[in-house]
Design an enzyme around this catalytic site. Structure first.
Site, PDB file in Angstrom:
ATOM      1  CD  GLU A  93      -6.510  16.519  -2.843  1.00 17.18           C
ATOM      2  OE1 GLU A  93      -5.847  16.320  -1.809  1.00 17.18           O
ATOM      3  OE2 GLU A  93      -7.623  15.986  -3.065  1.00 17.18           O
ATOM      4  CB  CYS A 106       2.751  16.947   0.024  1.00 13.49           C
ATOM      5  SG  CYS A 106       2.157  15.308  -0.458  1.00 13.49           S
ATOM      6  CB  CYS A 113      -3.544   6.492  -7.708  1.00 14.99           C
ATOM      7  SG  CYS A 113      -2.297   5.278  -7.232  1.00 14.99           S
ATOM      8  CB  CYS A 117      -3.721   1.656  -1.267  1.00 16.91           C
ATOM      9  SG  CYS A 117      -2.083   1.289  -1.967  1.00 16.91           S
ATOM     10  CB  CYS A 120      -5.335   5.526  -0.637  1.00 16.95           C
ATOM     11  SG  CYS A 120      -4.705   6.979  -1.485  1.00 16.95           S
ATOM     12  CB  CYS A 334      -3.082  12.772  -0.479  1.00 16.55           C
ATOM     13  SG  CYS A 334      -2.783  13.444  -2.084  1.00 16.55           S
TER      14      CYS A 334
END
Length: 343
Positions: A93, A106, A113, A117, A120, A334
């Site tokens: 994205e 961005c 990832c 976290c 997220c 995101c």
């Protein structure tokens, strides 16, 4: 495709070296570099190169590109969210945000990832792979072509942890800053990290005066451990020490990102503790009402609690703002678009 080279993965100096080592004229590297950053998708578009050279490059190299899988534009503020398909079919994205000081993009630095976290969407499903320097650059090049306006600012805050993909990110920064490329100044670039201490120390020696944004999200190790697994490896004291060294070496102000989660990290005591942690540093705290993620139970703090938290920081002489929420009608935060698509 795998045995051909993506020329956008070279820095300018590496491209010159590649041309020299393959018996090509060195000055041609600059011409090719400029074409690549203009967004060409084939060597045939490089009209100031001979047909023979174009054919030779096409046999050994390729030009990466991204496809627009989805595009959503906010009716509220003009924010544009892109779901991009890479050459291998993976999805990432990018987001365009419009401010008075210019247009900001961005960008993502990884497919997925592995930081984990808890608030997220990007980390759900883990890390698929790193993006190459050229794939990070493609987001800027092709989206700039799509909107027909110059992008003046970059934030590396999309999908992925930039410092977990250190070498490719550094290559990207060098290329996007190069006068023969997009020529975006380092001071117009911000990189966000969840606190990978060794890479933060390394970055402070790169002589790149970018803005470092550190995702703190808690005032102590106990809370941070619950919502950010990286904290179990790098304690908050180590992160703050690395930040102070970065400030000392670069003379650049650090931004601390702090996602306010109701009942988790938004109490008056948390605000006082955060004030003590960062007071006296050349820094700014960016308070972020946490985004709702379907797979998570976290809720954003109330407006009253956000104001209370902000006021305590300011009374303790800590520069603080509450992030303006952009693209609220298109899920611009995101990882949500990619997550929804893959589901």
């Amino acid at each position: 495709m795998t045995d051909r080279i993506n020329l956008k993965d070279f820095t300018f100096e590496q491209l010159e070296q590649y041309f020299t080592e393959t018996g090509l004229q060195k000055f041609r590297a600059k011409q090719v570099f400029q074409w690549l950053h203009n967004g060409v998708t084939s060597f045939d578009e490089m009209t100031n190169l001979s047909k023979e050279l174009r054919k030779s490059l096409d046999e050994r190299c390729f030009i990466s590109k991204v496809e627009f899988a989805e595009k959503h534009e906010s009716k509220l503020d003009g924010t544009i969210k892109y779901l991009l398909r890479l050459n291998d079919g993976n999805l990432i994205e990018s987001v365009i945000m419009r401010y008075k000081h210019g247009i900001t993009i961005c960008v993502s630095t990884q497919v997925g990832c592995r930081m984990g976290c808890g608030f997220c969407a990007s980390t759900i499903g883990g890390l698929v792979r790193h993006l190459t320097a050229g794939e990070i650059l493609d987001q800027v090049i092709f989206i700039q072509k799509d909107i027909g306006e110059r992008i003046s600012n970059i934030v590396l805050m999309g999908i992925g942890e930039p410092l977990d993909n250190y070498d490719n990110v550094i290559k990207f920064l060098k290329n996007v800053n190069h006068p023969a490329g997009l020529n975006i100044g380092y001071r117009h670039i911000s990189l966000s990290t969840c606190g990978l201490v060794p890479q933060m120390m390394k970055l402070s020696q790169e002589n790149m005066p970018i803005t470092l944004s550190v995702s703190l999200h808690a005032p102590n190790n106990e809370i941070r451990n619950k919502i950010m697994p990286v904290s179990k490896k790098y304690f908050i004291e180590e992160v703050i020490k690395a930040c102070k060294i970065f400030i000392e070496r670069t003379n650049r102000r650090i931004t601390f990102e702090y996602a306010l989660i109701s009942g988790v990290n938004d109490s008056i005591e948390n605000a006082r503790e955060l004030s003590s942690l960062v007071k006296g540093m050349l820094c700014h705290v960016n308070l972020i009402p946490v985004n709702k993620v379907d797979e998570r139970d976290y809720e954003k703090s109330t407006l009253k609690q956000i104001d209370l938290f902000k006021n305590i920081l300011e009374k303790n002489s800590v520069s603080t703002t509450v992030r303006r929420e952009l693209g609220g009608d298109i899920n611009a935060s995101c990882g949500q678009l990619r997550r929804g698509h893959t589901k």
